[in-house]
Each structure stands twice: as C-alpha cells, then as structure tokens.
Design an enzyme around this catalytic site. Sequence first.
Site, short mmCIF file in Angstrom:
data_model
loop_
_atom_site.label_atom_id
_atom_site.label_comp_id
_atom_site.label_asym_id
_atom_site.label_seq_id
_atom_site.Cartn_x
_atom_site.Cartn_y
_atom_site.Cartn_z
N GLY A 11 0.87 -1.19 0.00
CA GLY A 11 0.00 0.00 0.00
C GLY A 11 0.89 1.22 0.00
O GLY A 11 1.49 1.56 1.03
N MET A 15 0.93 7.74 3.05
CA MET A 15 1.40 7.20 4.35
C MET A 15 2.31 5.99 4.14
O MET A 15 3.37 5.89 4.77
CB MET A 15 0.21 6.81 5.23
CG MET A 15 -0.55 7.96 5.83
SD MET A 15 0.41 8.89 7.05
CE MET A 15 0.39 7.77 8.46
N SER A 37 -1.64 -1.19 -7.82
CA SER A 37 -1.31 -0.67 -9.15
C SER A 37 0.20 -0.40 -9.21
O SER A 37 0.75 0.32 -8.37
CB SER A 37 -2.11 0.60 -9.46
OG SER A 37 -1.68 1.63 -8.62
N SER A 130 0.69 7.11 14.34
CA SER A 130 0.23 8.51 14.34
C SER A 130 1.34 9.46 13.94
O SER A 130 2.50 9.23 14.23
CB SER A 130 -0.28 8.91 15.73
OG SER A 130 -0.64 10.27 15.71
N GLY A 132 0.65 11.61 10.90
CA GLY A 132 0.36 12.11 9.56
C GLY A 132 1.49 11.77 8.60
O GLY A 132 2.35 10.92 8.88
N LYS A 184 -4.71 3.68 19.78
CA LYS A 184 -4.66 4.67 18.69
C LYS A 184 -6.04 5.35 18.54
O LYS A 184 -6.13 6.56 18.29
CB LYS A 184 -4.24 4.01 17.37
CG LYS A 184 -4.32 4.93 16.14
CD LYS A 184 -3.42 6.15 16.33
CE LYS A 184 -3.21 7.03 15.12
NZ LYS A 184 -4.28 7.44 14.30
N HIS A 187 -6.28 7.85 21.19
CA HIS A 187 -5.42 8.97 20.78
C HIS A 187 -6.21 9.92 19.88
O HIS A 187 -6.21 11.13 20.04
CB HIS A 187 -4.18 8.44 20.07
CG HIS A 187 -3.43 9.48 19.29
ND1 HIS A 187 -3.85 9.95 18.06
CD2 HIS A 187 -2.29 10.18 19.56
CE1 HIS A 187 -3.03 10.88 17.62
NE2 HIS A 187 -2.06 11.03 18.51
N ASN A 188 -6.90 9.33 18.90
CA ASN A 188 -7.64 10.17 17.96
C ASN A 188 -8.81 10.88 18.63
O ASN A 188 -9.11 12.02 18.31
CB ASN A 188 -8.13 9.33 16.78
CG ASN A 188 -7.03 9.08 15.77
OD1 ASN A 188 -5.86 9.05 16.13
ND2 ASN A 188 -7.38 8.90 14.52
N GLU A 191 -7.38 13.69 20.28
CA GLU A 191 -7.03 14.64 19.20
C GLU A 191 -8.26 15.49 18.83
O GLU A 191 -8.16 16.72 18.71
CB GLU A 191 -6.53 13.83 18.00
CG GLU A 191 -6.33 14.56 16.70
CD GLU A 191 -5.98 13.57 15.55
OE1 GLU A 191 -5.02 12.78 15.71
OE2 GLU A 191 -6.66 13.59 14.51
#
Length: 482
Positions: A11, A15, A37, A130, A132, A184, A187-188, A191
């Site tokens: 992937g 990110m 792809s 985390s 970004g 996580k 955490h968000n 956030e």
Amino acid sequence: MSEKANIGVVGLAVMGSNLARNLASREGNRVAVYNRSVERTELLVNEHPEANFIAAQTIDEFVASLAKPRTAIIMVQAGAGTDAVINQLAERFEPGDIIVDGGNALFTDTIRREKEVSAKGINFVGAGISGGEEGALKGPSIMPGGSAEAYKTLGPILASIAAVAEGEPCVTHVGTDGAGHFVKMIHNGIEYADMQLIAEAYDILRQAGNYTPAEVAEIFGEWNKGDLESFLIEITAEVLKQVDAKTGKPFVDVVLDQAGSKGTGVWTVQTSLNLGVPVSGIAEAVFARSLSSQATQRAAAGNLPSHATKWEVADKKAFVEAVRKALYASKLVAYAQGFDAIRAGAKEYNWEIDLGAVSKIWRGGCIIRAQFLNRIADAYAQNPSLESLILDPYFTNAVAEAVGAWREVVAKASLAGIPVPAFASSLSYYDGLRSPRLPAALVQGQRDFFGAHTYKRVDLPGVFHTLWSGDRSEIETTPSSH
Ligand code: 6PG
C-alpha cells in the site's frame, strides 16, 4: 546484507510510501514495496533511487522478496481493502511470519483478524501509527498490539523508525491483539477534543476579544512557549496566519465551516459509551463537528433569538489569560477521560496496558504530542494506579489555579451566546466528579417509581423498592434486571 528484504510495505499511498522511505533510510533495513497498481510502486522507486527498496510487481514477488520471518506492514485504507490484503498475505505466509496492519483499523476488527490469522500460526499485529504524512516519513508514534513473540522481531524495526522523545523511541508493545488499535483510537478521540478546545479558545478570542486571526496566531504562539506547548497549538497558529491568495482574506474565513471526520472519534465515543466511561469532552468534540455539518438546519436556525449580552472585555491581558487557563483545564479533562477509557478497555479486553508507557510514546511523533505529556508520564511514574489524572497532585494544583478563570470563561461565553460545548462539558464533568452528592439519587428514585428498578440506600446494605402505587412503604428486594 542479505539479498532479501527484512521488512515489506503493502500500500504505497502517501502514508505507506513515507513509511517505506523512513524504513529504508535506517541502517540495516531493506524494504520490499508493493502496491496493487504498479505505477505507484514505480513512482516511489524512481523518485527515490537512493532508497534500499525491492520493488515487487506482484504479491507473489513481494512475498518471495522477504527474508524469514517475513514481516509486512499493510498501509491500505481501513476496512474491506485491509481484509483483502491480509488474506493475500495469509495465503502465502508461513507460521512465524508477521502481518502488521498499520492503518486506522477498528480494534474489534483487529481482534477478529488476529484470531483468524493466528489460527494459521502467522502473527498478526494491529499497530496504530500517528503523525500524519510527515510523521510517517520522519518518525511517527507507533502503538503496536499483537503477540509478545511478534514484537521481538518487530519491536527493533519499529523503534528504528519511530520518533524519539527524551531519548526514548515513541513505540511500546501496548498489549495483545487489538490493544494497539484501541489506544490509537483513543489517541484520535483526544485529538478531536484537543482540536475542538483550541477552536473554542480561538472563537472566544475572536468574538469577545475582537482579535484578528493573525492576532490570535500571535497569542497561540505565546501560549506555545508555556504549559500548552504542543503540535496542535503550533499548527493552529500557522493556519490562522495564512492569508487566502485569491481574496486577501484570512484563510480561516474562506474555508467552509463544516468539519469532516473519518470515524475514529465516533468509535472512541461509541466504545466508551459501551464501557460506561464518560468521555464527555471527546463526545462534544465529535458532536460539534456533526452540528457544523448540519448545513440545512443551521441555515434555517440562523435567525433564532439569542438574548445574548455583549462580553465586555475590560482587561485584555487578563481575558487572554483566562481563556488560556480554561483551555488548559479543559484539555486536562479530555486526557483524563481518554486515559480512563484506556483503563476500562484494558479491563474489558484483558490487556495489560501500562498507561505511563502510553503517555511516553505520545510525547513525540503523534498529532497530540505536547509538553503536557511529560507531566502525564510523571504522574503515572509516581502512581501507576492513579484513579484519574485530575487527582495527580501536579494537575490538581494546575486545575485549582485555573478553575476560577474556567468558570468565568464558560459563564461569560454562555451569556454572550458563543458556543463552547467542549469547555462547558469539561467543566461540568469536573464539577460532577468532585461533587459529594449528585442528583443521581433522584434519578434512582424516578427509575424505581416508574419501573421498580430498585435503589440502594446510603445508610443500609441491600437493595430496596418503594411501593409507589401502594402505601409507599419500602421493601427490601433483589436488584431489578430491567
Ligand atoms: C494521526 C491522525 C490520523 C488522521 C486522523 C484524522 O494520528 O496521525 O489521527 O490518524 O489524521 O484520523 O481524522 P479525521 O479525518 O477523522 O479528523
């Protein structure tokens, strides 16, 4: 160095690409990269010829390029796409190999996937990542779950790419199966609360203090030198400084005021509701985004009466300081509630989560990284079984210093008609927590009246019911199940 790769990434959107580049930049790593792809794989490899990549055209090539135990990090969109890649890998991997899901998966999905994959002897690790795009490239905060065995191989690799705070890598084995994604998720949620609280502070400064966005940016710049120092305050100042090239107006004034979300905040609230943990500050932040996006309702309600009175700011310096204190205290509530949710989740799902270790790995790399996390780490170091962060002596003192200003800000914002859902609910939570008596006693009475739901007494053991439709005498009974 062996010909094969010691780690792979599936992937290669931003990110995934950035994480692969981060891995490849660390001594000793050779990184297999694969994307559905081929163009994306080629783009990554061509743009970074210096990186130690093995580009795989097919999933079979990818698997063949990995040294044993094969370790692959999946960085695809959470949901069905993740399941598809897990299945592809699980069909090809052997016992002892490790599949890592680095997306924002729902922790219950991770628990399910871990069960399915580990039944084949393959390790499955749900890892919250985390920070970004930039964090993925330069050093994120990483929250891996899964087995201790998998962490033996994976831990050093993750430590090599994680952010470093106070000399320590921002990664720890959070707990088994879904523990990493659970943490996580929280955490968000924090956030969301942090962002909403900062937005409310901005709104008050602007509406009541008449500061321009650029001036609020200056104020936030000052705040960023003290207790509130954090990534979110820092980037908020940057956003507020921005001027729209098309109109010359402040950027914040040309952006549609309808906040989006991808769901992790909602999960935090849903999960906490199920666990019975009041994450009211986080919930208000989620609701505030929902309200902002109710465009039709908002348009229809635009002329509703307010009977608001102007907030007369006599002493601007004192006003700004009061808003700062209200923000700090409300922020503490959001973190306290988030840590409560982690503790409750750990109990429910049988994870041994070290709250102090969690606070430490959030000190760097992640979106909520802040000076404040050092204080939280200190609090758990002093008392690992702290009942609530608010009860830590440092924070108790901090709130004692802030609470007067906090009340004033919430009350005055309310009189002025400025919505402050997260400030206000955090203060109410604090007042509720410290109240020796709550009107919950009356709620119990109401429940017993209409549904014979029973109640306990303050002065006697046992469970009671009052014969409300009879002679109103009290009987001792067994707890109601409805
Ligand atoms: C992080 C972020 C990241 C993402 C959020 C945004 O820790 O790096 O939390 O995971 O930016 O999920 O969430 P919303 O789109 O829901 O605001």
